[in-house]
Write a protein that holds these residues in place. Sequence first.
Motif, mmCIF file in Angstrom:
data_model
loop_
_atom_site.group_PDB
_atom_site.id
_atom_site.type_symbol
_atom_site.label_atom_id
_atom_site.label_comp_id
_atom_site.label_asym_id
_atom_site.label_seq_id
_atom_site.Cartn_x
_atom_site.Cartn_y
_atom_site.Cartn_z
ATOM 1 N N THR B 155 0.883 -1.159 -0.041
ATOM 2 C CA THR B 155 0.035 -0.020 0.156
ATOM 3 C C THR B 155 0.779 1.156 -0.044
ATOM 4 O O THR B 155 2.161 1.106 0.287
ATOM 5 N N THR B 156 0.355 2.564 -0.308
ATOM 6 C CA THR B 156 0.976 3.690 0.103
ATOM 7 C C THR B 156 0.145 4.439 0.765
ATOM 8 O O THR B 156 -0.034 4.277 1.998
ATOM 9 N N ALA B 157 -0.354 5.627 0.454
ATOM 10 C CA ALA B 157 -1.121 6.335 1.390
ATOM 11 C C ALA B 157 -2.390 5.760 1.872
ATOM 12 O O ALA B 157 -3.130 4.953 0.961
ATOM 13 N N VAL B 158 -2.670 5.802 3.039
ATOM 14 C CA VAL B 158 -3.919 5.350 3.597
ATOM 15 C C VAL B 158 -4.843 6.556 3.877
ATOM 16 O O VAL B 158 -4.221 7.073 5.106
ATOM 17 N N TYR B 159 -5.474 7.227 3.331
ATOM 18 C CA TYR B 159 -6.002 8.543 3.667
ATOM 19 C C TYR B 159 -7.494 8.437 4.465
ATOM 20 O O TYR B 159 -8.137 7.616 4.207
ATOM 21 N N GLY B 160 -7.221 9.045 5.564
ATOM 22 C CA GLY B 160 -8.427 9.263 6.607
ATOM 23 C C GLY B 160 -8.767 10.436 7.052
ATOM 24 O O GLY B 160 -8.130 11.484 6.477
ATOM 25 N N SER B 161 -9.696 10.765 8.199
ATOM 26 C CA SER B 161 -9.748 12.021 8.712
ATOM 27 C C SER B 161 -10.430 13.138 7.876
ATOM 28 O O SER B 161 -9.895 13.968 7.830
ATOM 29 N N ARG B 222 2.686 -15.794 6.734
ATOM 30 C CA ARG B 222 3.943 -15.240 7.072
ATOM 31 C C ARG B 222 4.093 -14.021 6.146
ATOM 32 O O ARG B 222 4.789 -13.234 5.737
ATOM 33 N N PHE B 223 2.884 -13.799 5.153
ATOM 34 C CA PHE B 223 2.765 -12.733 4.152
ATOM 35 C C PHE B 223 2.008 -11.411 5.028
ATOM 36 O O PHE B 223 0.960 -11.820 5.581
ATOM 37 N N GLY B 224 2.834 -10.240 5.094
ATOM 38 C CA GLY B 224 2.190 -9.161 5.804
ATOM 39 C C GLY B 224 1.572 -8.453 4.546
ATOM 40 O O GLY B 224 1.306 -9.038 3.341
ATOM 41 N N ILE B 225 1.147 -7.314 4.591
ATOM 42 C CA ILE B 225 1.059 -6.134 3.596
ATOM 43 C C ILE B 225 2.088 -5.128 3.810
ATOM 44 O O ILE B 225 2.397 -4.681 4.681
ATOM 45 N N GLY B 226 2.684 -4.923 2.487
ATOM 46 C CA GLY B 226 3.702 -3.993 2.467
ATOM 47 C C GLY B 226 3.093 -2.603 2.675
ATOM 48 O O GLY B 226 2.072 -2.308 2.376
ATOM 49 N N ASN B 227 3.952 -1.524 2.666
ATOM 50 C CA ASN B 227 3.704 -0.003 2.773
ATOM 51 C C ASN B 227 4.876 0.673 2.520
ATOM 52 O O ASN B 227 5.921 0.428 3.044
ATOM 53 N N SER B 228 4.759 1.663 1.469
ATOM 54 C CA SER B 228 5.625 2.611 1.266
ATOM 55 C C SER B 228 5.047 3.934 1.728
ATOM 56 O O SER B 228 4.054 4.549 1.641
ATOM 57 N N THR B 229 6.094 4.516 2.512
ATOM 58 C CA THR B 229 5.537 5.829 3.302
ATOM 59 C C THR B 229 6.588 6.932 2.949
ATOM 60 O O THR B 229 7.778 6.817 3.070
ATOM 61 N N GLY B 230 6.017 8.079 2.769
ATOM 62 C CA GLY B 230 6.933 9.022 2.095
ATOM 63 C C GLY B 230 7.083 10.276 3.269
ATOM 64 O O GLY B 230 6.109 10.168 4.226
ATOM 65 N N CYS B 505 6.792 -3.372 11.380
ATOM 66 C CA CYS B 505 8.100 -3.946 11.451
ATOM 67 C C CYS B 505 8.862 -3.983 10.087
ATOM 68 O O CYS B 505 8.151 -3.663 9.095
ATOM 69 N N HIS B 506 10.223 -4.342 10.038
ATOM 70 C CA HIS B 506 10.895 -4.603 9.002
ATOM 71 C C HIS B 506 11.129 -3.108 8.391
ATOM 72 O O HIS B 506 10.818 -2.783 7.111
ATOM 73 N N PHE B 507 11.599 -1.938 8.940
ATOM 74 C CA PHE B 507 11.616 -0.677 8.530
ATOM 75 C C PHE B 507 12.820 -0.811 7.338
ATOM 76 O O PHE B 507 13.789 -1.248 7.651
ATOM 77 N N ASP B 508 12.599 -0.508 6.243
ATOM 78 C CA ASP B 508 13.319 -0.621 5.058
ATOM 79 C C ASP B 508 13.686 0.833 4.272
ATOM 80 O O ASP B 508 12.903 1.151 3.330
ATOM 81 N N ARG B 510 14.346 3.448 1.691
ATOM 82 C CA ARG B 510 14.664 3.735 0.406
ATOM 83 C C ARG B 510 15.479 4.735 -0.053
ATOM 84 O O ARG B 510 15.852 4.732 -0.995
ATOM 85 N N SER B 511 15.651 5.787 0.815
ATOM 86 C CA SER B 511 16.257 6.917 0.535
ATOM 87 C C SER B 511 16.305 7.593 2.114
ATOM 88 O O SER B 511 15.741 6.859 2.954
ATOM 89 N N ASP B 512 16.633 8.985 2.200
ATOM 90 C CA ASP B 512 16.538 9.515 3.492
ATOM 91 C C ASP B 512 14.849 10.027 3.593
ATOM 92 O O ASP B 512 14.708 10.598 4.789
ATOM 93 N N ARG B 513 14.210 9.871 2.776
ATOM 94 C CA ARG B 513 12.810 10.482 2.847
ATOM 95 C C ARG B 513 11.854 9.487 2.722
ATOM 96 O O ARG B 513 10.645 9.841 2.673
ATOM 97 N N TRP B 514 12.014 8.254 2.249
ATOM 98 C CA TRP B 514 10.714 7.199 2.390
ATOM 99 C C TRP B 514 11.126 5.968 2.713
ATOM 100 O O TRP B 514 12.380 5.649 2.663
ATOM 101 N N VAL B 515 10.239 5.179 3.160
ATOM 102 C CA VAL B 515 10.662 3.823 3.924
ATOM 103 C C VAL B 515 9.568 2.864 3.534
ATOM 104 O O VAL B 515 8.517 3.112 3.369
ATOM 105 N N ARG B 516 10.099 1.803 3.582
ATOM 106 C CA ARG B 516 8.999 0.566 3.343
ATOM 107 C C ARG B 516 9.031 -0.395 4.445
ATOM 108 O O ARG B 516 9.955 -0.379 5.292
#
Lengths: 217, 547
Positions: B155-161, B222-230, B505-508, B510-516
């Motif tokens: 996933t990427t953004a999960v917009y709420g609120s 063992r499968f989670g759901i991925g997320n990319s967060t910026g 978990c498993h912070f990865d 991908r640069s100084d500004r986004w993470v999986r």
Amino acid sequence: MSWSLNETEALARKAARGGGMDWGLAEETGKAVRWLCTAGWPGAEALAELLPAQDGVKWEAVRPRTDTDPWTARDGILCPSAAGAALTDRAQDFAEGRTIAMAATARPLLLVPYTAWAADLAGRPLSIRWPGVTVTCGGEGTHADMPDPAALTVARTDTLEIAPASETTGQPVARHPRCDLPADTVRTLTAFARRTYAPGTPESRATGAGAGLTDND
Amino acid sequence: MKLARLGAFHQTRLSFMRQLLRRMKADKWQFEERVFDIDSKGVGHAVYVAHAPGHSYSLIAFSHDLPADQRSDRVIATAWDATFTLFDGIPDEADIARLAENVPKQEAGRISGRELTLSRANRSVRIWDYVVDRLAAGKQPDARKTAEVGYLMRTTAVYGSGKFGGADRDALADRPEFQAPFQVEMLSVYLIRAFVMDLVEHIARMRAPDRALALDPVLRRRFGIGNSTGLGMAPFLITHPALLNNWIAAREEALRRVRALPEATHQTRAAFRQTAARALIHALGWRSEHPGQQAKLEDLRADMQALTEHLATADMAAPYPWDRLWRWGEATLSLEGQEQLVSLLLEPHGDLVDDLCDTMSADEEENWRIDGAMPLARLRAIVEDVYGWALAIDWSAQSSQARIWYTSEEKLEPRMGERFDEPLSPYEQPLGPGRDAALMHAALAASDAPTVAEFLLKHPEHRNSARRAQIAARLPYAEIRDNTLDAAVMPIDMLRMKLSFFGACHFDPRSDRWVRINMYQNAPFPDELAREAADDWTLPRLPEAGE
């Protein structure tokens, strides 16, 4: 179109900033618009009218001179966001029973939320009154007495008073969970909000969000 | 409240994903796959309903056939493999038709007060086709290969609120299931994971109806759901000071309570040892290509080994054993290891700390009003106390404010740029509280105003800072005590802190500004929740236990 309160507040905050307000004032203006939308009143429309009218003015020209009675603006007409901020900052004065009067003020509707916040801070009901409108805030919620409903949305009033309220007058104001914003209001506010966005540059496209490793694996 | 420490946080039992699963289990939520209308190419829609006491919530998933060249899981994408909304209630056909016109467009569409979130996901190019191929061939995928990724969609953004017209958080104020922070977002992602696993099996079955297998249940978990967060997530922590305070305060109070225990029972000692062993396996299975994270992972693995060795000889029967263990950790471990230790210390003490979950929400509205009657000298003293670190910075040095936060016109998303290389100053967002406090401090020193009200009448430019300082004086963890404009700032530290509270978990990076990250890996699926433990899945199980 139906808008959530959160996105309405965000749009109003950005528009106020784009209209020249400092961030702290813009934040409060966003909250004021949200408060008015919750009351079912045209707060976003009022801001969309206010911003073009005071576009480019200096703070010193429209902020209240609080050492005069009534409060006045150097250049004639008070900005409701500036007057509202000064009002809530002096909420303690209301706790002590003081009344604040203002001379010419733009879009007095936008001052109503600040009155409500000042009432909360002062711990006593306050009423805001200009010709045709009396709104009482605090205590048993918000009540409005509007013999002339059109007076709620006037572009300016030359007299306005905020004072401790001894009795509640008028009808209770119902709370609304969402708001409908007219398209022209959205257009105006969006145009002001856009001023806070930086135009794209090759650098920002390349690195603004962080390039780094591939995102497609 | 330094970024390096916040950037080493781990999930704990206070994390929001775990709160959600505990609640769903305790309240006996029922789950239902109500619609699954998807063709062999993966195009169609599905509806998964979660029945909470009193309300039902439906994940509406739209599955698309995305050309490979359009697949990007960054927020800057315009098309996705799957798009989702969480609907308040059970949708009828008119709702589905309306949402089919809008949800696939994401930011360019429009949702209503019936929708609680808006989100999207892309397939992992590395393993999606591989898993489909294997299942369609009647074989299970290789566990080692799938472990390299750990999820089938990101996933990427999960917009709420209330974003894009959705329901405001205020509108859900009376729902007990949404009192804790980010519960609608966490529920959305939990149901998305279930949908994705069903989808991969469905596509394999459509391809080879006679031969295809379902995933082995153990492998499936063992499968989670991925997320990319910026970067979009980073400003949130600065613009929600009361919330930030309450998250950190809950964590600090939980640690304090555990350290204050005069003794450790055999049961909690055994549980702690087992969780520490599981944390070591977790650290060994955590992969990242980011040099900074690789170094932190080396530290963490060494720290978890050191903890194992220490536990072999530590006298846990001595008074205040948890406090002694914490002090040992503080003196011995890297920040990664120390923060992992916090998580481990809380783990066997649910009875002692789980009530703190109820303190982690915040109403920012209660805290944002300025106390104008405050004497100016008092505000100045607050600034010197809260922002002493910022007053010690030489702000005339370019490196101390090399970075600038702004919003891009093209994507309407937060960005970070180079202040002295790009023409961004007119667009600066107020996301450098330390620098701004230092500016206000100078103005305070030069002002003869008696009160904050009089000062702000002349200095509206400091209104935001005055508010923040007054909030931070009341709420000790409201402000990050570090320079968010520094040339060396790593926004991923802010992202990690927030994501750790989600339970990721498993912070990865991908640069100084986004993470999986990986979410819900090893968690029971909705249909398993009634019979499985709801809260024993975050760390991998021990092989010797036959798990």
